[in-house]
Write a protein that holds these residues in place. Structure first.
Motif, PDB file in Angstrom:
ATOM      1  N   ARG A  29      40.401  17.453  61.763  1.00 22.01           N
ATOM      2  CA  ARG A  29      39.975  16.447  60.796  1.00 22.01           C
ATOM      3  C   ARG A  29      39.046  15.520  61.552  1.00 22.01           C
ATOM      4  O   ARG A  29      39.064  15.480  62.785  1.00 22.01           O
ATOM      5  N   GLU A  30      38.237  14.742  60.820  1.00 15.50           N
ATOM      6  CA  GLU A  30      37.252  13.890  61.461  1.00 15.50           C
ATOM      7  C   GLU A  30      37.321  12.464  60.934  1.00 15.50           C
ATOM      8  O   GLU A  30      37.636  12.247  59.768  1.00 15.50           O
ATOM      9  N   ALA A  31      37.005  11.525  61.833  1.00 19.76           N
ATOM     10  CA  ALA A  31      36.885  10.118  61.465  1.00 19.76           C
ATOM     11  C   ALA A  31      35.649   9.547  62.157  1.00 19.76           C
ATOM     12  O   ALA A  31      35.326   9.946  63.278  1.00 19.76           O
ATOM     13  N   ARG A  32      34.993   8.602  61.469  1.00 13.40           N
ATOM     14  CA  ARG A  32      33.764   8.003  62.002  1.00 13.40           C
ATOM     15  C   ARG A  32      34.016   6.754  62.849  1.00 13.40           C
ATOM     16  O   ARG A  32      33.120   6.281  63.527  1.00 13.40           O
ATOM     17  N   ASP A  33      35.223   6.209  62.792  1.00 19.17           N
ATOM     18  CA  ASP A  33      35.544   5.014  63.568  1.00 19.17           C
ATOM     19  C   ASP A  33      37.054   4.891  63.711  1.00 19.17           C
ATOM     20  O   ASP A  33      37.810   5.638  63.093  1.00 19.17           O
ATOM     21  N   GLY A  34      37.474   3.933  64.528  1.00 20.77           N
ATOM     22  CA  GLY A  34      38.890   3.765  64.794  1.00 20.77           C
ATOM     23  C   GLY A  34      39.711   3.358  63.588  1.00 20.77           C
ATOM     24  O   GLY A  34      40.877   3.746  63.461  1.00 20.77           O
ATOM     25  N   GLN A  35      39.120   2.586  62.694  1.00 19.30           N
ATOM     26  CA  GLN A  35      39.851   2.170  61.497  1.00 19.30           C
ATOM     27  C   GLN A  35      40.156   3.359  60.594  1.00 19.30           C
ATOM     28  O   GLN A  35      41.273   3.525  60.120  1.00 19.30           O
ATOM     29  N   GLU A  36      39.151   4.200  60.372  1.00 20.71           N
ATOM     30  CA  GLU A  36      39.360   5.409  59.571  1.00 20.71           C
ATOM     31  C   GLU A  36      40.368   6.328  60.256  1.00 20.71           C
ATOM     32  O   GLU A  36      41.230   6.921  59.602  1.00 20.71           O
ATOM     33  N   ALA A  37      40.287   6.424  61.576  1.00 20.26           N
ATOM     34  CA  ALA A  37      41.224   7.272  62.327  1.00 20.26           C
ATOM     35  C   ALA A  37      42.659   6.789  62.173  1.00 20.26           C
ATOM     36  O   ALA A  37      43.576   7.599  62.009  1.00 20.26           O
ATOM     37  N   LEU A  38      42.854   5.479  62.209  1.00 17.32           N
ATOM     38  CA  LEU A  38      44.203   4.935  62.048  1.00 17.32           C
ATOM     39  C   LEU A  38      44.772   5.281  60.677  1.00 17.32           C
ATOM     40  O   LEU A  38      45.936   5.669  60.562  1.00 17.32           O
ATOM     41  N   ARG A  39      43.941   5.187  59.644  1.00 13.25           N
ATOM     42  CA  ARG A  39      44.390   5.563  58.292  1.00 13.25           C
ATOM     43  C   ARG A  39      44.778   7.034  58.242  1.00 13.25           C
ATOM     44  O   ARG A  39      45.799   7.398  57.646  1.00 13.25           O
ATOM     45  N   LEU A  40      43.977   7.896  58.849  1.00  9.10           N
ATOM     46  CA  LEU A  40      44.296   9.329  58.855  1.00  9.10           C
ATOM     47  C   LEU A  40      45.587   9.606  59.624  1.00  9.10           C
ATOM     48  O   LEU A  40      46.393  10.441  59.213  1.00  9.10           O
ATOM     49  N   CYS A  41      45.801   8.898  60.726  1.00  9.03           N
ATOM     50  CA  CYS A  41      47.030   9.087  61.500  1.00  9.03           C
ATOM     51  C   CYS A  41      48.255   8.619  60.723  1.00  9.03           C
ATOM     52  O   CYS A  41      49.326   9.219  60.836  1.00  9.03           O
ATOM     53  N   GLU A  42      48.098   7.570  59.945  1.00 11.23           N
ATOM     54  CA  GLU A  42      49.218   7.081  59.141  1.00 11.23           C
ATOM     55  C   GLU A  42      49.605   8.082  58.057  1.00 11.23           C
ATOM     56  O   GLU A  42      50.767   8.182  57.691  1.00 11.23           O
ATOM     57  N   SER A  43      48.629   8.838  57.561  1.00  9.27           N
ATOM     58  CA  SER A  43      48.935   9.827  56.524  1.00  9.27           C
ATOM     59  C   SER A  43      49.461  11.129  57.120  1.00  9.27           C
ATOM     60  O   SER A  43      50.329  11.778  56.541  1.00  9.27           O
ATOM     61  N   GLU A  44      48.955  11.521  58.278  1.00  9.59           N
ATOM     62  CA  GLU A  44      49.418  12.750  58.941  1.00  9.59           C
ATOM     63  C   GLU A  44      49.006  12.694  60.406  1.00  9.59           C
ATOM     64  O   GLU A  44      47.816  12.771  60.725  1.00  9.59           O
ATOM     65  N   MET A  45      49.989  12.562  61.291  1.00 11.41           N
ATOM     66  CA  MET A  45      49.708  12.431  62.720  1.00 11.41           C
ATOM     67  C   MET A  45      49.307  13.784  63.302  1.00 11.41           C
ATOM     68  O   MET A  45      50.030  14.766  63.158  1.00 11.41           O
ATOM     69  N   PRO A  46      48.145  13.840  63.975  1.00 13.73           N
ATOM     70  CA  PRO A  46      47.728  15.100  64.610  1.00 13.73           C
ATOM     71  C   PRO A  46      48.462  15.321  65.931  1.00 13.73           C
ATOM     72  O   PRO A  46      49.100  14.404  66.462  1.00 13.73           O
ATOM     73  N   ASP A  47      48.341  16.516  66.468  1.00 16.86           N
ATOM     74  CA  ASP A  47      48.892  16.819  67.784  1.00 16.86           C
ATOM     75  C   ASP A  47      48.047  16.191  68.891  1.00 16.86           C
ATOM     76  O   ASP A  47      48.560  15.840  69.949  1.00 16.86           O
ATOM     77  N   ALA A  48      46.732  16.093  68.623  1.00 17.60           N
ATOM     78  CA  ALA A  48      45.806  15.569  69.619  1.00 17.60           C
ATOM     79  C   ALA A  48      44.706  14.762  68.936  1.00 17.60           C
ATOM     80  O   ALA A  48      44.408  14.966  67.750  1.00 17.60           O
ATOM     81  N   ILE A  49      44.102  13.862  69.716  1.00 17.51           N
ATOM     82  CA  ILE A  49      42.971  13.075  69.237  1.00 17.51           C
ATOM     83  C   ILE A  49      41.897  13.115  70.314  1.00 17.51           C
ATOM     84  O   ILE A  49      42.170  12.810  71.486  1.00 17.51           O
ATOM     85  N   LEU A  50      40.688  13.499  69.923  1.00 13.87           N
ATOM     86  CA  LEU A  50      39.520  13.447  70.789  1.00 13.87           C
ATOM     87  C   LEU A  50      38.766  12.190  70.368  1.00 13.87           C
ATOM     88  O   LEU A  50      38.298  12.097  69.239  1.00 13.87           O
ATOM     89  N   LEU A  51      38.657  11.207  71.264  1.00 14.04           N
ATOM     90  CA  LEU A  51      38.314   9.840  70.885  1.00 14.04           C
ATOM     91  C   LEU A  51      37.108   9.289  71.623  1.00 14.04           C
ATOM     92  O   LEU A  51      37.084   9.262  72.850  1.00 14.04           O
ATOM     93  N   ASP A  52      36.120   8.812  70.860  1.00 15.58           N
ATOM     94  CA  ASP A  52      34.970   8.114  71.419  1.00 15.58           C
ATOM     95  C   ASP A  52      35.348   6.660  71.692  1.00 15.58           C
ATOM     96  O   ASP A  52      36.279   6.128  71.092  1.00 15.58           O
ATOM     97  N   TRP A  53      34.623   5.995  72.564  1.00 14.40           N
ATOM     98  CA  TRP A  53      34.893   4.597  72.901  1.00 14.40           C
ATOM     99  C   TRP A  53      34.123   3.652  71.988  1.00 14.40           C
ATOM    100  O   TRP A  53      34.688   2.778  71.345  1.00 14.40           O
ATOM    101  N   ASN A  54      32.801   3.812  71.961  1.00 17.17           N
ATOM    102  CA  ASN A  54      31.923   2.875  71.248  1.00 17.17           C
ATOM    103  C   ASN A  54      31.664   3.340  69.828  1.00 17.17           C
ATOM    104  O   ASN A  54      30.950   4.318  69.610  1.00 17.17           O
ATOM    105  N   MET A  55      32.266   2.622  68.869  1.00 16.55           N
ATOM    106  CA  MET A  55      32.094   2.944  67.455  1.00 16.55           C
ATOM    107  C   MET A  55      32.077   1.642  66.661  1.00 16.55           C
ATOM    108  O   MET A  55      32.656   0.651  67.095  1.00 16.55           O
ATOM    109  N   PRO A  56      31.432   1.669  65.495  1.00 12.58           N
ATOM    110  CA  PRO A  56      31.465   0.473  64.643  1.00 12.58           C
ATOM    111  C   PRO A  56      32.857   0.286  64.029  1.00 12.58           C
ATOM    112  O   PRO A  56      33.700   1.176  64.118  1.00 12.58           O
ATOM    113  N   VAL A  57      33.093  -0.840  63.437  1.00 13.27           N
ATOM    114  CA  VAL A  57      34.313  -1.207  62.719  1.00 13.27           C
ATOM    115  C   VAL A  57      35.486  -1.407  63.679  1.00 13.27           C
ATOM    116  O   VAL A  57      36.024  -2.494  63.785  1.00 13.27           O
TER     117      VAL A  57
END
Length: 121
Positions: A29-57
């Motif tokens: 699954r994909e997210a464009r920023d940390g806020q969107e990622a947090l929402r996705l994790c709250e709905s279904e936690m993945p086994d792994a997260i590949l995470l960028d540092w510098n993002m908007p929001v």
């Protein structure tokens, strides 16, 4: 099949990571920023997260701190994938709960190696 959330504001990076991870038999699954990622994790936690540092929001490091502060959940493996390659950034990421760190640009060999090191492959 294991799952991975790809969090990056670059569509190109998400596309490349998705191709690599799907070749390694991950659903993604994909997210464009940390806020969107947090929402996705709250709905279904993945086994792994590949995470960028510098993002908007919400930046990757802020997302990671909030994720690690959540109680009562199974925590995913988090691998930073960023252009931030200074030792202070690496130490900050590890202190915040990152499991591994990949420098951009990356390729399939690097991703496979890091996912193997953290026990996902």
């Amino acid at each position: 099949m294991k799952s991975c959330l790809i969090v990056d504001d670059s569509k190109t990076v998400r596309m490349v990571a998705k191709r690599i991870l799907e070749e390694l038999s991950f659903t993604t699954r994909e997210a464009r920023d940390g806020q969107e990622a947090l929402r996705l994790c709250e709905s279904e936690m993945p086994d792994a997260i590949l995470l960028d540092w510098n993002m908007p929001v919400k930046s990757g490091i802020d997302f990671l701190r909030e994720l690690r502060a959540l109680n009562g959940i199974t925590q995913p493996v988090v691998i930073f994938c960023t252009t931030e390659n200074g030792i202070t950034h690496i130490h900050e990421a590890i202190a915040a709960g990152a499991d591994e760190y990949i420098m951009k640009p990356f390729d399939s060999g690097i991703v496979e190696s890091k996912f193997t090191q953290v026990g996902l492959l």
